[in-house]
Design a protein around this motif. Structure first.
Motif, PDB file in Angstrom:
ATOM      1  N   ARG A  50      -7.047  11.535 -62.692  1.00  0.00           N
ATOM      2  CA  ARG A  50      -8.321  10.921 -63.098  1.00  0.00           C
ATOM      3  C   ARG A  50      -9.519  11.768 -62.683  1.00  0.00           C
ATOM      4  O   ARG A  50     -10.569  11.703 -63.305  1.00  0.00           O
ATOM      5  CB  ARG A  50      -8.455   9.515 -62.506  1.00  0.00           C
ATOM      6  N   SER A  51      -9.372  12.573 -61.653  1.00  0.00           N
ATOM      7  CA  SER A  51     -10.469  13.463 -61.255  1.00  0.00           C
ATOM      8  C   SER A  51     -10.616  14.628 -62.237  1.00  0.00           C
ATOM      9  O   SER A  51     -11.670  15.261 -62.287  1.00  0.00           O
ATOM     10  CB  SER A  51     -10.259  13.983 -59.834  1.00  0.00           C
ATOM     11  N   GLN A  52      -9.578  14.891 -63.029  1.00  0.00           N
ATOM     12  CA  GLN A  52      -9.593  15.984 -64.000  1.00  0.00           C
ATOM     13  C   GLN A  52      -9.844  15.493 -65.434  1.00  0.00           C
ATOM     14  O   GLN A  52     -10.365  16.240 -66.253  1.00  0.00           O
ATOM     15  CB  GLN A  52      -8.265  16.750 -63.963  1.00  0.00           C
ATOM     16  N   ALA A  53      -9.427  14.277 -65.742  1.00  0.00           N
ATOM     17  CA  ALA A  53      -9.549  13.732 -67.102  1.00  0.00           C
ATOM     18  C   ALA A  53     -10.676  12.708 -67.140  1.00  0.00           C
ATOM     19  O   ALA A  53     -10.832  11.912 -66.212  1.00  0.00           O
ATOM     20  CB  ALA A  53      -8.238  13.068 -67.522  1.00  0.00           C
ATOM     21  N   ASP A  54     -11.439  12.723 -68.213  1.00  0.00           N
ATOM     22  CA  ASP A  54     -12.496  11.724 -68.352  1.00  0.00           C
ATOM     23  C   ASP A  54     -11.921  10.335 -68.578  1.00  0.00           C
ATOM     24  O   ASP A  54     -12.476   9.337 -68.135  1.00  0.00           O
ATOM     25  CB  ASP A  54     -13.426  12.082 -69.519  1.00  0.00           C
ATOM     26  N   ASN A  55     -10.784  10.280 -69.273  1.00  0.00           N
ATOM     27  CA  ASN A  55     -10.146   9.006 -69.598  1.00  0.00           C
ATOM     28  C   ASN A  55      -8.640   9.161 -69.537  1.00  0.00           C
ATOM     29  O   ASN A  55      -8.111  10.264 -69.720  1.00  0.00           O
ATOM     30  CB  ASN A  55     -10.520   8.571 -71.028  1.00  0.00           C
ATOM     31  N   PHE A  56      -7.952   8.059 -69.310  1.00  0.00           N
ATOM     32  CA  PHE A  56      -6.500   8.078 -69.419  1.00  0.00           C
ATOM     33  C   PHE A  56      -6.134   8.538 -70.828  1.00  0.00           C
ATOM     34  O   PHE A  56      -6.873   8.298 -71.784  1.00  0.00           O
ATOM     35  CB  PHE A  56      -5.907   6.686 -69.164  1.00  0.00           C
ATOM     36  N   GLY A  57      -5.001   9.197 -70.944  1.00  0.00           N
ATOM     37  CA  GLY A  57      -4.525   9.643 -72.238  1.00  0.00           C
ATOM     38  C   GLY A  57      -4.995  11.025 -72.644  1.00  0.00           C
ATOM     39  O   GLY A  57      -4.544  11.563 -73.643  1.00  0.00           O
ATOM     40  N   GLU A  58      -5.894  11.605 -71.864  1.00  0.00           N
ATOM     41  CA  GLU A  58      -6.369  12.949 -72.173  1.00  0.00           C
ATOM     42  C   GLU A  58      -5.469  13.976 -71.492  1.00  0.00           C
ATOM     43  O   GLU A  58      -5.119  13.817 -70.323  1.00  0.00           O
ATOM     44  CB  GLU A  58      -7.803  13.142 -71.696  1.00  0.00           C
ATOM     45  N   PRO A  59      -5.111  15.051 -72.197  1.00  0.00           N
ATOM     46  CA  PRO A  59      -4.253  16.065 -71.586  1.00  0.00           C
ATOM     47  C   PRO A  59      -4.985  16.846 -70.498  1.00  0.00           C
ATOM     48  O   PRO A  59      -6.163  17.183 -70.646  1.00  0.00           O
ATOM     49  CB  PRO A  59      -3.881  16.992 -72.742  1.00  0.00           C
ATOM     50  N   VAL A  60      -4.281  17.089 -69.422  1.00  0.00           N
ATOM     51  CA  VAL A  60      -4.788  17.886 -68.305  1.00  0.00           C
ATOM     52  C   VAL A  60      -3.785  19.003 -68.072  1.00  0.00           C
ATOM     53  O   VAL A  60      -2.576  18.758 -68.027  1.00  0.00           O
ATOM     54  CB  VAL A  60      -4.947  17.025 -67.028  1.00  0.00           C
ATOM     55  N   ALA A  61      -4.288  20.221 -67.930  1.00  0.00           N
ATOM     56  CA  ALA A  61      -3.413  21.356 -67.660  1.00  0.00           C
ATOM     57  C   ALA A  61      -2.684  21.148 -66.334  1.00  0.00           C
ATOM     58  O   ALA A  61      -3.288  20.707 -65.343  1.00  0.00           O
ATOM     59  CB  ALA A  61      -4.225  22.648 -67.619  1.00  0.00           C
ATOM     60  N   LEU A  62      -1.412  21.440 -66.327  1.00  0.00           N
ATOM     61  CA  LEU A  62      -0.617  21.243 -65.107  1.00  0.00           C
ATOM     62  C   LEU A  62      -1.127  22.094 -63.959  1.00  0.00           C
ATOM     63  O   LEU A  62      -1.047  21.682 -62.800  1.00  0.00           O
ATOM     64  CB  LEU A  62       0.858  21.523 -65.399  1.00  0.00           C
ATOM     65  N   PHE A  63      -1.682  23.274 -64.238  1.00  0.00           N
ATOM     66  CA  PHE A  63      -2.200  24.113 -63.158  1.00  0.00           C
ATOM     67  C   PHE A  63      -3.389  23.464 -62.459  1.00  0.00           C
ATOM     68  O   PHE A  63      -3.694  23.763 -61.311  1.00  0.00           O
ATOM     69  CB  PHE A  63      -2.564  25.517 -63.658  1.00  0.00           C
ATOM     70  N   ALA A  64      -4.071  22.527 -63.120  1.00  0.00           N
ATOM     71  CA  ALA A  64      -5.262  21.886 -62.557  1.00  0.00           C
ATOM     72  C   ALA A  64      -4.949  20.983 -61.366  1.00  0.00           C
ATOM     73  O   ALA A  64      -5.855  20.567 -60.654  1.00  0.00           O
ATOM     74  CB  ALA A  64      -5.982  21.088 -63.636  1.00  0.00           C
ATOM     75  N   PHE A  65      -3.675  20.693 -61.129  1.00  0.00           N
ATOM     76  CA  PHE A  65      -3.317  19.837 -59.997  1.00  0.00           C
ATOM     77  C   PHE A  65      -3.314  20.600 -58.681  1.00  0.00           C
ATOM     78  O   PHE A  65      -3.154  20.016 -57.615  1.00  0.00           O
ATOM     79  CB  PHE A  65      -1.966  19.156 -60.256  1.00  0.00           C
ATOM     80  N   GLY A  66      -3.489  21.922 -58.752  1.00  0.00           N
ATOM     81  CA  GLY A  66      -3.657  22.726 -57.551  1.00  0.00           C
ATOM     82  C   GLY A  66      -2.398  22.964 -56.737  1.00  0.00           C
ATOM     83  O   GLY A  66      -2.483  23.292 -55.559  1.00  0.00           O
ATOM     84  N   LEU A  67      -1.245  22.802 -57.346  1.00  0.00           N
ATOM     85  CA  LEU A  67       0.022  23.008 -56.651  1.00  0.00           C
ATOM     86  C   LEU A  67       0.624  24.343 -57.089  1.00  0.00           C
ATOM     87  O   LEU A  67       0.238  24.899 -58.120  1.00  0.00           O
ATOM     88  CB  LEU A  67       0.996  21.879 -57.001  1.00  0.00           C
ATOM     89  N   THR A  68       1.581  24.838 -56.326  1.00  0.00           N
ATOM     90  CA  THR A  68       2.293  26.028 -56.759  1.00  0.00           C
ATOM     91  C   THR A  68       3.128  25.666 -57.988  1.00  0.00           C
ATOM     92  O   THR A  68       3.355  24.484 -58.278  1.00  0.00           O
ATOM     93  CB  THR A  68       3.226  26.567 -55.666  1.00  0.00           C
ATOM     94  N   LYS A  69       3.595  26.678 -58.682  1.00  0.00           N
ATOM     95  CA  LYS A  69       4.422  26.423 -59.865  1.00  0.00           C
ATOM     96  C   LYS A  69       5.665  25.631 -59.481  1.00  0.00           C
ATOM     97  O   LYS A  69       6.017  24.652 -60.135  1.00  0.00           O
ATOM     98  CB  LYS A  69       4.808  27.736 -60.543  1.00  0.00           C
ATOM     99  N   ALA A  70       6.329  26.027 -58.394  1.00  0.00           N
ATOM    100  CA  ALA A  70       7.543  25.325 -57.953  1.00  0.00           C
ATOM    101  C   ALA A  70       7.240  23.875 -57.574  1.00  0.00           C
ATOM    102  O   ALA A  70       7.994  22.965 -57.919  1.00  0.00           O
ATOM    103  CB  ALA A  70       8.190  26.063 -56.782  1.00  0.00           C
ATOM    104  N   GLU A  71       6.137  23.650 -56.860  1.00  0.00           N
ATOM    105  CA  GLU A  71       5.765  22.285 -56.467  1.00  0.00           C
ATOM    106  C   GLU A  71       5.448  21.431 -57.694  1.00  0.00           C
ATOM    107  O   GLU A  71       5.844  20.270 -57.761  1.00  0.00           O
ATOM    108  CB  GLU A  71       4.546  22.311 -55.538  1.00  0.00           C
ATOM    109  N   THR A  72       4.733  22.011 -58.660  1.00  0.00           N
ATOM    110  CA  THR A  72       4.379  21.282 -59.882  1.00  0.00           C
ATOM    111  C   THR A  72       5.635  20.884 -60.638  1.00  0.00           C
ATOM    112  O   THR A  72       5.777  19.724 -61.059  1.00  0.00           O
ATOM    113  CB  THR A  72       3.468  22.152 -60.772  1.00  0.00           C
ATOM    114  N   GLU A  73       6.550  21.829 -60.814  1.00  0.00           N
ATOM    115  CA  GLU A  73       7.781  21.540 -61.547  1.00  0.00           C
ATOM    116  C   GLU A  73       8.627  20.490 -60.828  1.00  0.00           C
ATOM    117  O   GLU A  73       9.159  19.577 -61.460  1.00  0.00           O
ATOM    118  CB  GLU A  73       8.576  22.830 -61.753  1.00  0.00           C
ATOM    119  N   ARG A  74       8.722  20.598 -59.524  1.00  0.00           N
ATOM    120  CA  ARG A  74       9.510  19.635 -58.747  1.00  0.00           C
ATOM    121  C   ARG A  74       8.886  18.248 -58.800  1.00  0.00           C
ATOM    122  O   ARG A  74       9.565  17.241 -59.027  1.00  0.00           O
ATOM    123  CB  ARG A  74       9.659  20.127 -57.306  1.00  0.00           C
ATOM    124  N   LEU A  75       7.573  18.159 -58.600  1.00  0.00           N
ATOM    125  CA  LEU A  75       6.881  16.868 -58.585  1.00  0.00           C
ATOM    126  C   LEU A  75       6.996  16.151 -59.933  1.00  0.00           C
ATOM    127  O   LEU A  75       7.424  14.993 -59.993  1.00  0.00           O
ATOM    128  CB  LEU A  75       5.407  17.069 -58.228  1.00  0.00           C
TER     129      LEU A  75
END
Length: 80
Positions: A11-36
């Motif tokens: 929600r801090s990245q998207a103006d509204n629910f349902g809007e696509p947010v780039a996975l890199f925007a979550f600030g995690l490593t690639k491995a952490e993002t994929e695992r989460l």
């Protein structure tokens, strides 16, 4: 990361629910993002609220499926 925190971060990245947010925007490593996201994707009660898509940007493997973005449905609030 607990689901509630992930939704707050989304929600801090998207103006509204349902809007696509780039996975890199979550600030995690690639491995952490994929695992989460793969972990949440394996849980039917959670995964039905997540919509992964592939477009321009860094690609991640979410349970073996390539994705660059995620959108989360507003109805996820019912399980938080």
């Amino acid at each position: 990361m607990p689901l509630r925190d992930l939704v707050h971060l989304y929600r801090s990245q998207a103006d509204n629910f349902g809007e696509p947010v780039a996975l890199f925007a979550f600030g995690l490593t690639k491995a952490e993002t994929e695992r989460l996201f793969s972990g949440f994707d394996e849980d039917y009660h959670i995964s039905r609220f997540f919509q992964f898509s592939e477009s321009a940007g860094e690609k991640y493997s979410i349970n073996g499926v390539p994705a660059t973005h995620v959108s989360i449905d507003a109805e996820i609030q019912s399980i938080l």
